[in-house]
Design an enzyme around this catalytic site. Sequence first.
Site, PDB file in Angstrom:
ATOM      1  N   GLY A  11       0.787  -1.231   0.000  1.00 44.01           N
ATOM      2  CA  GLY A  11       0.000   0.000   0.000  1.00 44.01           C
ATOM      3  C   GLY A  11       0.816   1.275   0.000  1.00 44.01           C
ATOM      4  CG  ASN A  13       1.039   3.758  -5.704  1.00 44.34           C
ATOM      5  OD1 ASN A  13       1.347   4.832  -6.217  1.00 44.34           O
ATOM      6  ND2 ASN A  13       1.618   2.616  -6.044  1.00 44.34           N
ATOM      7  CE  LYS A  90      -7.584 -12.412  -6.480  1.00 43.59           C
ATOM      8  NZ  LYS A  90      -7.406 -13.732  -7.065  1.00 43.59           N
ATOM      9  CG  ASN A 106      -4.655   0.134 -12.136  1.00 45.50           C
ATOM     10  OD1 ASN A 106      -4.371  -0.067 -10.949  1.00 45.50           O
ATOM     11  ND2 ASN A 106      -4.078  -0.531 -13.123  1.00 45.50           N
ATOM     12  CG  HIS A 108       0.591  -0.612 -15.722  1.00 44.26           C
ATOM     13  ND1 HIS A 108       0.325  -1.908 -15.322  1.00 44.26           N
ATOM     14  CD2 HIS A 108       1.529  -0.699 -16.690  1.00 44.26           C
ATOM     15  CE1 HIS A 108       1.073  -2.747 -16.029  1.00 44.26           C
ATOM     16  NE2 HIS A 108       1.816  -2.032 -16.868  1.00 44.26           N
ATOM     17  CG  ASP A 149      -2.591  -3.259 -17.051  1.00 47.64           C
ATOM     18  OD1 ASP A 149      -2.885  -2.764 -15.960  1.00 47.64           O
ATOM     19  OD2 ASP A 149      -1.825  -4.245 -17.158  1.00 47.64           O
TER      20      ASP A 149
END
Length: 208
Positions: A11, A13, A90, A106, A108, A149
């Site tokens: 965690g 981020n 997930k 999200n 990446h 993604d």
Amino acid sequence: MNIAVFASGRGSNFQAILNAIQHQLLPARVCVLISNNSAAGALDLARAHRIPAMHLSQRQFSDEKVFIDELLSALQKHDTGLIALAGYMKKLPPRVVQQFRNHILNIHPALLPAFGGPGMYGMHVHRAVLNSGATTTGATVHLVDEEYDGGPIVMQKTISIERGDTPERLAERVLAIEHEIYPLALKAFAEGRVKIEGLKVKILEPGA
Ligand code: GRF
């Protein structure tokens, strides 16, 4: 703006998001932290900040529908406006994607659309980048759709690959820029400065 953070791991981020909120750089609050992994450091971090922390995994339910109902009702109960995936390992169920479309982000650890998709996570990404001979890499914040993604790119930052970079060293340097751009992208959403036109996302300057 109420942000629900989903995380499966340590965690960092999530911590960067909390730091930005604490330093008043991000006008938002984390309303709930959801993890599929009961041992995730992110759950401890949430508890330490008195943020509702939930372990919710498909494995706890024999019926997928009940699991998704639980997820959606947790998100509703905490009045979620935006979902931030921060190392969530997930795939979000399509029903959640549909309900929160254009409100799920999200991060990446590469420059999408390269080096993304199934199997491209963690060190696999940095190894693939180094093996490709690419001279740059970076981090990408993107909107989440039904594909791994996939989804329009919201923000990217690039770094040069240096001679002697190992996957581990690259992971460290990319992580540092993830921590920079994720709060910035969330801030743009919180301030209503994001325009989504088809597959393009425009971020307006503050005050524009
Ligand atoms: C980060 O590299 C992120 O890009 C990826 O998963 C990792 C999560 O790290 N999606 P952390 O749990 O936020 O430290």
